[in-house]
Design a protein around this motif. Structure first.
Motif, PDB file in Angstrom:
ATOM      1  N   VAL A 106       0.821  -1.209   0.000  1.00 21.00           N
ATOM      2  CA  VAL A 106       0.000   0.000   0.000  1.00 21.00           C
ATOM      3  C   VAL A 106       0.861   1.268   0.000  1.00 21.00           C
ATOM      4  O   VAL A 106       0.461   2.299  -0.511  1.00 21.00           O
ATOM      5  N   SER A 107       2.071   1.173   0.567  1.00 22.88           N
ATOM      6  CA  SER A 107       3.014   2.294   0.512  1.00 22.88           C
ATOM      7  C   SER A 107       4.431   1.748   0.378  1.00 22.88           C
ATOM      8  O   SER A 107       4.711   0.611   0.751  1.00 22.88           O
ATOM      9  N   TYR A 108       5.318   2.591  -0.143  1.00 17.71           N
ATOM     10  CA  TYR A 108       6.692   2.169  -0.394  1.00 17.71           C
ATOM     11  C   TYR A 108       7.395   1.712   0.879  1.00 17.71           C
ATOM     12  O   TYR A 108       8.157   0.769   0.881  1.00 17.71           O
ATOM     13  N   ARG A 109       7.167   2.394   1.971  1.00 20.76           N
ATOM     14  CA  ARG A 109       7.807   2.053   3.241  1.00 20.76           C
ATOM     15  C   ARG A 109       6.970   1.088   4.082  1.00 20.76           C
ATOM     16  O   ARG A 109       7.336   0.751   5.187  1.00 20.76           O
ATOM     17  N   GLY A 110       5.862   0.642   3.552  1.00 19.97           N
ATOM     18  CA  GLY A 110       4.941  -0.179   4.323  1.00 19.97           C
ATOM     19  C   GLY A 110       5.161  -1.684   4.237  1.00 19.97           C
ATOM     20  O   GLY A 110       4.342  -2.444   4.748  1.00 19.97           O
ATOM     21  N   TYR A 111       6.237  -2.114   3.610  1.00 21.92           N
ATOM     22  CA  TYR A 111       6.502  -3.550   3.492  1.00 21.92           C
ATOM     23  C   TYR A 111       8.001  -3.805   3.628  1.00 21.92           C
ATOM     24  O   TYR A 111       8.813  -2.910   3.446  1.00 21.92           O
ATOM     25  N   ASP A 112       8.345  -5.035   3.984  1.00 24.31           N
ATOM     26  CA  ASP A 112       9.741  -5.431   4.113  1.00 24.31           C
ATOM     27  C   ASP A 112      10.230  -6.066   2.825  1.00 24.31           C
ATOM     28  O   ASP A 112       9.479  -6.747   2.127  1.00 24.31           O
ATOM     29  N   ARG A 113      11.483  -5.853   2.554  1.00 27.54           N
ATOM     30  CA  ARG A 113      12.127  -6.456   1.381  1.00 27.54           C
ATOM     31  C   ARG A 113      12.779  -7.762   1.822  1.00 27.54           C
ATOM     32  O   ARG A 113      13.998  -7.904   1.847  1.00 27.54           O
ATOM     33  N   THR A 114      11.959  -8.715   2.222  1.00 35.43           N
ATOM     34  CA  THR A 114      12.448 -10.011   2.674  1.00 35.43           C
ATOM     35  C   THR A 114      11.746 -11.119   1.916  1.00 35.43           C
ATOM     36  O   THR A 114      10.612 -10.951   1.456  1.00 35.43           O
TER      37      THR A 114
ATOM     38  N   PRO B  21      21.888  -4.196   2.622  1.00 41.30           N
ATOM     39  CA  PRO B  21      21.797  -3.295   3.770  1.00 41.30           C
ATOM     40  C   PRO B  21      21.890  -1.815   3.395  1.00 41.30           C
ATOM     41  O   PRO B  21      21.341  -0.968   4.085  1.00 41.30           O
ATOM     42  N   LEU B  22      22.566  -1.508   2.289  1.00 41.87           N
ATOM     43  CA  LEU B  22      22.634  -0.109   1.834  1.00 41.87           C
ATOM     44  C   LEU B  22      21.254   0.433   1.483  1.00 41.87           C
ATOM     45  O   LEU B  22      21.040   1.639   1.457  1.00 41.87           O
ATOM     46  N   LEU B  23      20.317  -0.482   1.223  1.00 40.70           N
ATOM     47  CA  LEU B  23      18.947  -0.095   0.878  1.00 40.70           C
ATOM     48  C   LEU B  23      17.984  -0.408   2.016  1.00 40.70           C
ATOM     49  O   LEU B  23      16.781  -0.546   1.804  1.00 40.70           O
TER      50      LEU B  23
ATOM     51  N   GLY C 122      24.531   3.788 -10.523  1.00 42.17           N
ATOM     52  CA  GLY C 122      24.411   4.826 -11.537  1.00 42.17           C
ATOM     53  C   GLY C 122      23.610   6.022 -11.060  1.00 42.17           C
ATOM     54  O   GLY C 122      23.039   6.015  -9.954  1.00 42.17           O
ATOM     55  N   ALA C 123      23.546   7.044 -11.885  1.00 43.59           N
ATOM     56  CA  ALA C 123      22.862   8.293 -11.546  1.00 43.59           C
ATOM     57  C   ALA C 123      21.396   8.073 -11.181  1.00 43.59           C
ATOM     58  O   ALA C 123      20.861   8.738 -10.312  1.00 43.59           O
ATOM     59  N   GLY C 124      20.735   7.107 -11.803  1.00 41.78           N
ATOM     60  CA  GLY C 124      19.333   6.838 -11.512  1.00 41.78           C
ATOM     61  C   GLY C 124      19.115   5.937 -10.315  1.00 41.78           C
ATOM     62  O   GLY C 124      17.980   5.624  -9.977  1.00 41.78           O
ATOM     63  N   GLY C 125      20.207   5.486  -9.685  1.00 41.04           N
ATOM     64  CA  GLY C 125      20.095   4.644  -8.507  1.00 41.04           C
ATOM     65  C   GLY C 125      20.219   3.160  -8.764  1.00 41.04           C
ATOM     66  O   GLY C 125      20.271   2.371  -7.828  1.00 41.04           O
ATOM     67  N   ALA C 126      20.271   2.750 -10.031  1.00 41.12           N
ATOM     68  CA  ALA C 126      20.411   1.328 -10.346  1.00 41.12           C
ATOM     69  C   ALA C 126      21.871   0.916 -10.202  1.00 41.12           C
ATOM     70  O   ALA C 126      22.777   1.622 -10.642  1.00 41.12           O
ATOM     71  N   GLY C 127      22.070  -0.225  -9.596  1.00 42.86           N
ATOM     72  CA  GLY C 127      23.427  -0.709  -9.379  1.00 42.86           C
ATOM     73  C   GLY C 127      23.762  -1.890 -10.262  1.00 42.86           C
ATOM     74  O   GLY C 127      22.893  -2.481 -10.899  1.00 42.86           O
ATOM     75  N   ARG C 128      25.044  -2.232 -10.286  1.00 45.23           N
ATOM     76  CA  ARG C 128      25.508  -3.398 -11.014  1.00 45.23           C
ATOM     77  C   ARG C 128      26.902  -3.767 -10.533  1.00 45.23           C
ATOM     78  O   ARG C 128      27.632  -2.934  -9.991  1.00 45.23           O
TER      79      ARG C 128
END
Length: 155
Positions: free
Chosen positions: A20-28, A45-47, A97-103
């Motif tokens: 329902v919101s970006y901060r409302g759930y865990d990335r697990t 952990p950086l995210l 990268g500038a848009g926040g995507a990593g690699r």
């Protein structure tokens, strides 16, 4: 010849209201492969991920290292290089990268290999150079994989 690998990824981060919101759930999530131990995961952990759980970057780097190790042991056995211990502390080199995507931009495998007395260390080191030709994982990534082995000879 082709073959398939399967896995089951189960999101465990629903706190009750879903996304329902970006901060409302865990990335697990859990990795659930039938007949194998469950692996609990989180994002980097950086995210904001849980440092105590494996993240995709950990898993990729570990798979790369393990594949290299298995081929090294295979080639060592064929060449008569007696390995009595092997451990690796690989490092994945990433960028965002500038848009926040990593690699990943590169990885360095740093195996510490214990070998029997009398081992030809030049041969033991040379075996590493054959592995990029055959390692399933290394052949599947789009960044360079370097290796910096160290050898310890049993006395």
């Amino acid at each position: 010849m082709t073959h398939d690998y399967t896995s089951r990824i189960v999101w465990t981060g629903n706190r009750g209201a879903g996304t329902v919101s970006y901060r409302g759930y865990d990335r697990t999530w859990d990795i659930a492969v039938p007949g194998k131990p469950l692996v609990h995961c989180s994002n980097d952990p950086l995210l904001g991920g849980d440092r105590g759980k494996m993240n995709p970057e950990d898993l990729l780097l570990s798979a790369l290292s393990a594949c290299h190790m298995l081929w090294y042991l295979h080639y060592a056995a064929e060449a008569g290089v007696v390995v009595t211990g092997y451990e690796d502390t690989p490092v994945g080199h990433g960028e965002v990268g500038a848009g926040g995507a990593g690699r990943f931009v590169a990885a360095t495998l740093r195996p510490r290999i214990q070998v029997a007395a009398g081992t030809d260390l030049a041969l033991a080191e040379a075996l590493h150079h054959r592995i990029p030709e055959v390692c399933f994982v290394a052949r599947s990534v789009n960044f360079p994989v370097h290796h910096a082995p160290e050898f310890a000879v049993e006395t």
